[in-house]
Design an enzyme around this catalytic site. Structure first.
Site, short mmCIF file in Angstrom:
data_model
loop_
_atom_site.label_atom_id
_atom_site.label_comp_id
_atom_site.label_asym_id
_atom_site.label_seq_id
_atom_site.Cartn_x
_atom_site.Cartn_y
_atom_site.Cartn_z
CE LYS A 68 -4.53 0.58 0.03
NZ LYS A 68 -5.51 -0.26 -0.67
CG ASP B 96 -7.21 3.37 -1.10
OD1 ASP B 96 -7.66 4.21 -0.30
OD2 ASP B 96 -7.30 2.15 -0.92
#
Length: 449
Positions: A122, A162
């Site tokens: 991430k 995201d």
């Protein structure tokens, strides 16, 4: 296990979100550790909670008035045990190392559940694209990629979008990567359809959530049709969650953003949802403007002092928290139960606090955890990588069919693994156990690396 948690907290005492996700995960896999002592002996837990690589860097950029700003960029490459790192980029003022580590940790096991060979990572930055011009966002994305490009690649680490990173940002990021590397590869997913993207990718997370919810309801002999749904958020995930609910005959009552939420007792139909998409995706407006167009709806501004979210107190049958982490507290969960909600399917990452999950368990609420329920996005990202590698595109129907099949497989895997360890019907335990066993087995196969 307790030692692994203690070591994690002692090493980084300020990382509350990361501690939360690690503690929740490790507690649920205790039966696996008891059955497989080799995992403890070979320190699998200690290795899993420590990222393989953490990259932190500064991102200097210039606004339209010539002012210089400096943000902080992150990429946490958590595990490559079963494939190249895969996970989104988040641009939001709240981004810090704790949040990125928690998201990367969750991503490892979510990706494991998809049946695709993908590791977990991430990244992101504490940059807020809200209110910035397209040229300012472009400059930031180019400055961000000017460092990140050294650490990613189609067979190494494949980022996606995201919160705060949509089609616009992916385009700017990819353009800069292509310029710096002088090659056109599938290094980012969520790309435009004309340059390597996949059909169904924008819809995939939201659609997957409702496919998972439909499987959960199906076990009880029920369907999405006729159910009243509370949905939080109004970004990509929430929009396509609402769209799939409408496709399957359900009624969406709420949506929200950081400023507050709207409640439309008549239901947010296709025309109203189209207005929200135009409002949020094109005009980048606030959800309160919905009530200017549809005055029968109610707008309630956010009140951080309140301590609970009024969005979750309306009478309904099902709920999808699709905004951000820890948005459903124990008190919110009690309001949901009192309002008749019997299914909660997580759309955001870790949107329910441990106290909320305990309330759902106490009242036998069907609960779909994020790593299983919202895995549709990374599943179709993986399918996009396959299409890029083959230099071809599948039809909308083919991608949707594959997505639906992957979600069904995840649902079945969760149930099977939970039952194998005496936790029948516990989707949280099933998802965590299934994800962990696959990753841990690969780690042992590959030796101490």
């Amino acid at each position: 296990m307790e030692q692994a948690i203690a070591d994690c907290i002692g090493r980084d005492p300020e990382q509350r979100e990361f501690h939360q996700v690690v503690r929740e995960f490790l507690v649920s896999i205790r039966p696996v550790l008891d059955r497989h002592p080799e995992y403890r002996r070979l320190a699998v837990l200690e290795r899993l909670v420590e990222p393989e690589r953490m990259i932190l860097f500064r991102v200097p950029w210039m606004d339209d008035q010539g002012g210089v700003h400096v943000n902080r960029g992150y990429r946490v490459e958590m595990s490559s045990a079963i494939g190249p790192y895969k996970g989104g980029l988040r641009f939001h003022p709240s981004v810090n190392l704790s949040i990125i580590k928690f998201l990367a940790f969750e991503q490892v096991f979510k990706n494991s559940l998809t049946t695709l060979p993908l590791g977990g990572a991430k990244g992101g930055a504490d940059f807020d694209p809200k209110g910035r011009s397209d040229t300012e966002v472009m400059r930031f994305c180019q400055a961000f990629m000017a460092e990140l490009f050294r650490h990613i690649g189609e067979d190494t680490d494949v980022p996606a979008g995201d919160i705060g990173v949509g089609a616009r940002e992916i385009g700017y990021l990819f353009g800069m990567y292509k310029k710096l590397q002088n090659k056109f590869t599938g290094v980012l997913t969520g790309k435009g359809l004309d340059w390597g993207g996949s059909l169904i990718r924008p819809e995939s997370t939201g659609y997957g959530i409702i496919y998972f919810a439909a499987e959960m309801l199906g076990r009880c002999g029920e369907t999405v049709a006729g159910k009243r749904w509370l949905v939080s958020g109004s970004g990509n995930v929430a929009q396509f969650t609402a769209e799939k609910i409408l496709h399957l005959g359900g009624r969406v009552l709420t949506m929200s953003d950081s400023s507050g939420h709207i409640y439309d007792e008549e239901g947010i139909d296709a025309a109203k949802l189209a207005f929200i998409k135009e409002l949020k995706n094109v005009r980048r407006g606030r959800i309160r403007e919905y009530c200017d167009q549809y005055p029968q709806a109610v707008y309630v501004p956010a009140d951080p002092v309140l301590g609970w979210n009024p969005l979750w107190h309306y009478p309904a049958d099902c709920a999808v928290p699709a905004a951000t982490q820890n948005e459903i507290t124990g008190q919110d969960a009690r309001h949901l139960v009192a309002g008749g909600v019997r299914l909660v399917c997580e759309g955001a990452n870790m949107p329910s606090t441990p106290e909320a999950i305990a309330v759902f368990r106490e009242h036998a609420v069907l609960f779909g955890p994020a790593k299983a329920a919202n895995a549709g996005g990374v599943a179709v990202s993986g399918l996009e990588m396959v299409q890029d590698s083959m230099r071809m595109s599948w039809t909308r129907e083919e991608v949707d069919t594959r997505l639906h099949a992957i979600i069904r497989a995840i649902h079945r895997t969760c149930l099977d693994e939970a039952a194998a360890y005496g936790r029948e019907g516990d989707y949280v335990a099933g998802a965590n156990i299934a994800g962990f066993v696959k990753v841990a087995s690969a780690m042992l196969d590959q030796g101490l690396v």
